[in-house]
Motif scaffolding. Structure first.
Motif, short mmCIF file in Angstrom:
data_model
loop_
_atom_site.label_atom_id
_atom_site.label_comp_id
_atom_site.label_asym_id
_atom_site.label_seq_id
_atom_site.Cartn_x
_atom_site.Cartn_y
_atom_site.Cartn_z
N VAL A 137 1.81 23.70 9.38
CA VAL A 137 1.00 23.17 10.52
C VAL A 137 1.98 22.62 11.53
O VAL A 137 1.83 22.56 12.52
CB VAL A 137 0.07 22.24 9.72
N ARG A 138 2.79 21.79 10.88
CA ARG A 138 3.79 20.95 11.79
C ARG A 138 4.78 22.05 12.59
O ARG A 138 4.67 21.81 13.96
CB ARG A 138 4.86 20.21 10.69
N SER A 139 5.12 23.17 12.10
CA SER A 139 5.97 23.99 12.86
C SER A 139 5.03 24.60 13.88
O SER A 139 5.45 25.06 15.12
CB SER A 139 6.87 24.99 11.85
N SER A 140 3.70 25.13 13.44
CA SER A 140 2.94 25.69 14.57
C SER A 140 2.36 24.87 15.70
O SER A 140 2.78 25.34 16.75
CB SER A 140 1.59 26.21 13.41
N LEU A 141 2.18 23.53 15.11
CA LEU A 141 1.96 22.70 16.46
C LEU A 141 3.14 22.45 17.20
O LEU A 141 3.08 22.23 18.51
CB LEU A 141 1.48 21.47 15.59
N GLU A 142 4.36 22.16 16.50
CA GLU A 142 5.67 22.19 17.37
C GLU A 142 5.47 23.28 18.43
O GLU A 142 6.24 23.15 19.59
CB GLU A 142 6.76 21.76 16.41
N ARG A 143 5.78 24.43 17.87
CA ARG A 143 6.02 25.51 18.57
C ARG A 143 4.83 25.73 19.87
O ARG A 143 5.27 25.90 21.15
CB ARG A 143 5.89 26.76 17.68
N SER A 144 3.77 25.56 19.39
CA SER A 144 2.67 25.38 20.66
C SER A 144 2.85 24.36 21.69
O SER A 144 2.89 24.79 22.84
CB SER A 144 1.22 25.36 19.87
N MET A 145 3.34 23.31 21.04
CA MET A 145 3.50 22.06 22.04
C MET A 145 4.87 22.40 22.90
O MET A 145 4.72 22.24 24.32
CB MET A 145 4.14 20.90 21.38
N ILE A 146 5.69 23.14 22.52
CA ILE A 146 6.94 23.39 23.28
C ILE A 146 6.56 24.42 24.19
O ILE A 146 7.19 24.20 25.47
CB ILE A 146 8.17 23.77 22.21
N GLN A 147 5.92 25.33 23.89
CA GLN A 147 5.71 26.30 24.86
C GLN A 147 4.47 25.95 26.06
O GLN A 147 4.96 26.04 27.08
CB GLN A 147 4.73 27.67 24.20
N HIS A 148 3.64 25.11 25.58
CA HIS A 148 2.87 24.51 26.82
C HIS A 148 3.54 23.41 27.49
O HIS A 148 3.38 23.53 28.83
CB HIS A 148 1.78 23.57 26.05
N LEU A 149 4.41 22.70 26.96
CA LEU A 149 5.42 21.78 27.89
C LEU A 149 6.24 22.46 28.75
O LEU A 149 6.51 22.21 30.00
CB LEU A 149 6.15 20.99 26.99
N ALA A 150 6.90 23.70 28.08
CA ALA A 150 7.71 24.47 29.22
C ALA A 150 6.95 25.16 30.21
O ALA A 150 7.49 25.25 31.43
CB ALA A 150 8.39 25.45 28.31
N PHE A 151 5.82 25.52 29.88
CA PHE A 151 4.88 26.23 31.01
C PHE A 151 4.66 25.23 31.90
O PHE A 151 4.64 25.19 33.15
CB PHE A 151 3.78 26.87 30.31
N GLY A 152 4.33 24.07 31.73
CA GLY A 152 3.72 22.94 32.53
C GLY A 152 4.96 22.51 33.33
O GLY A 152 4.78 22.36 34.47
N LEU A 153 6.22 22.26 32.84
CA LEU A 153 7.18 21.87 33.35
C LEU A 153 7.77 23.03 34.46
O LEU A 153 8.13 22.89 35.48
CB LEU A 153 8.47 21.58 32.65
N LEU A 154 7.59 24.14 34.21
CA LEU A 154 7.72 25.35 35.21
C LEU A 154 6.90 25.17 36.19
O LEU A 154 7.46 25.30 37.49
CB LEU A 154 7.61 26.69 34.51
N MET A 155 5.55 25.11 35.99
CA MET A 155 4.60 24.87 37.18
C MET A 155 4.74 23.57 37.90
O MET A 155 4.82 23.45 39.18
CB MET A 155 3.18 24.92 36.58
N TYR A 156 5.25 22.43 37.13
CA TYR A 156 5.57 21.20 37.90
C TYR A 156 6.87 21.42 39.04
O TYR A 156 6.88 21.10 40.00
CB TYR A 156 5.89 20.28 37.12
N ALA A 157 7.78 22.26 38.46
CA ALA A 157 9.08 22.51 39.25
C ALA A 157 8.63 23.11 40.55
O ALA A 157 9.04 23.03 41.63
CB ALA A 157 10.13 23.06 38.55
N TYR A 158 7.59 24.26 40.14
CA TYR A 158 7.31 25.08 41.22
C TYR A 158 6.60 24.25 42.41
O TYR A 158 6.75 24.49 43.55
CB TYR A 158 6.20 26.20 40.83
N LEU A 159 5.64 23.35 41.81
CA LEU A 159 4.82 22.45 42.85
C LEU A 159 5.74 21.77 43.63
O LEU A 159 5.27 21.23 44.77
CB LEU A 159 3.72 21.91 42.16
N SER A 160 6.72 21.04 43.02
CA SER A 160 7.77 20.15 43.80
C SER A 160 8.42 21.02 44.83
O SER A 160 8.79 20.40 45.74
CB SER A 160 8.62 19.72 43.04
N ARG A 161 8.55 22.18 44.71
CA ARG A 161 9.16 22.97 46.01
C ARG A 161 8.15 23.43 46.96
O ARG A 161 8.63 23.95 48.05
CB ARG A 161 10.02 24.13 45.37
N TYR A 162 6.79 23.46 46.61
CA TYR A 162 5.97 24.26 47.38
C TYR A 162 5.43 23.39 48.52
O TYR A 162 5.37 22.07 48.28
CB TYR A 162 4.69 24.68 46.49
#
Length: 162
Positions: A137-162
């Motif tokens: 459970v811990r590793s599954s939630l951590e893996r999902s959290m990291i993927q979502h954070l990375a995706f969110g940060l990628l979108m955030y970085a894109y929006l800051s340049r847009y």
């Protein structure tokens, strides 16, 4: 660009605090005081996350909730220290603003039980699920959290340049 990095760091720091702050008491199942306390704890966690994000109101799209139903169920069951299906359906509606059908929730619960992640305890009129494999459970939630954070940060970085 440097200013945006500071904003991102503060959001990540606030999210980190939101995930580590809060009571770590153990509760006995079935007691209404314990149930009320767990619900207050869930409300507080969502409020902390909402306060950490640069938006007026935190809302989850139904598609995101459905795509992450296993992780959501694992989190709710772990926080409640056990729950039955109807309770989980109610929690998802209350905390995520999404009405998921029993046809979405129960197959996920059954799959997680078959994978030995959850254990099922038959009660008189319900089946109660609890976490059987805390490490998974811990590793599954951590893996999902990291993927979502990375995706969110990628979108955030894109929006800051847009």
């Amino acid at each position: 660009m440097r200013e945006d990095a500071t904003i991102t760091e503060s959001v990540l720091e606030a999210l980190s605090r939101a995930s580590t702050d809060g009571p770590s008491e153990s509760y006995s199942l079935g007691a209404s005081d314990a149930t009320d306390q767990r619900e207050r704890e869930l409300d507080e966690l969502l409020s902390q996350v909402d306060g950490a994000l640069p938006t007026d109101e935190l809302q989850f799209d139904e598609a995101i909730v459905k795509e992450n139903v296993d992780e959501i169920l694992l989190m709710l069951i772990a926080l409640r220290e056990g729950a039955h299906g109807e309770q989980l359906i109610s929690d998802v509606a209350r905390f995520f603003g999404t009405e998921l059908s029993p046809g979405t929730i129960y197959p996920s619960l059954h799959d997680l039980e078959e994978e030995d992640v959850l254990s099922m305890h038959a009660k008189v009129r319900t089946k109660e699920y609890s976490v059987a494999d805390e490490e998974f459970v811990r590793s599954s939630l951590e893996r999902s959290m990291i993927q979502h954070l990375a995706f969110g940060l990628l979108m955030y970085a894109y929006l800051s340049r847009y």
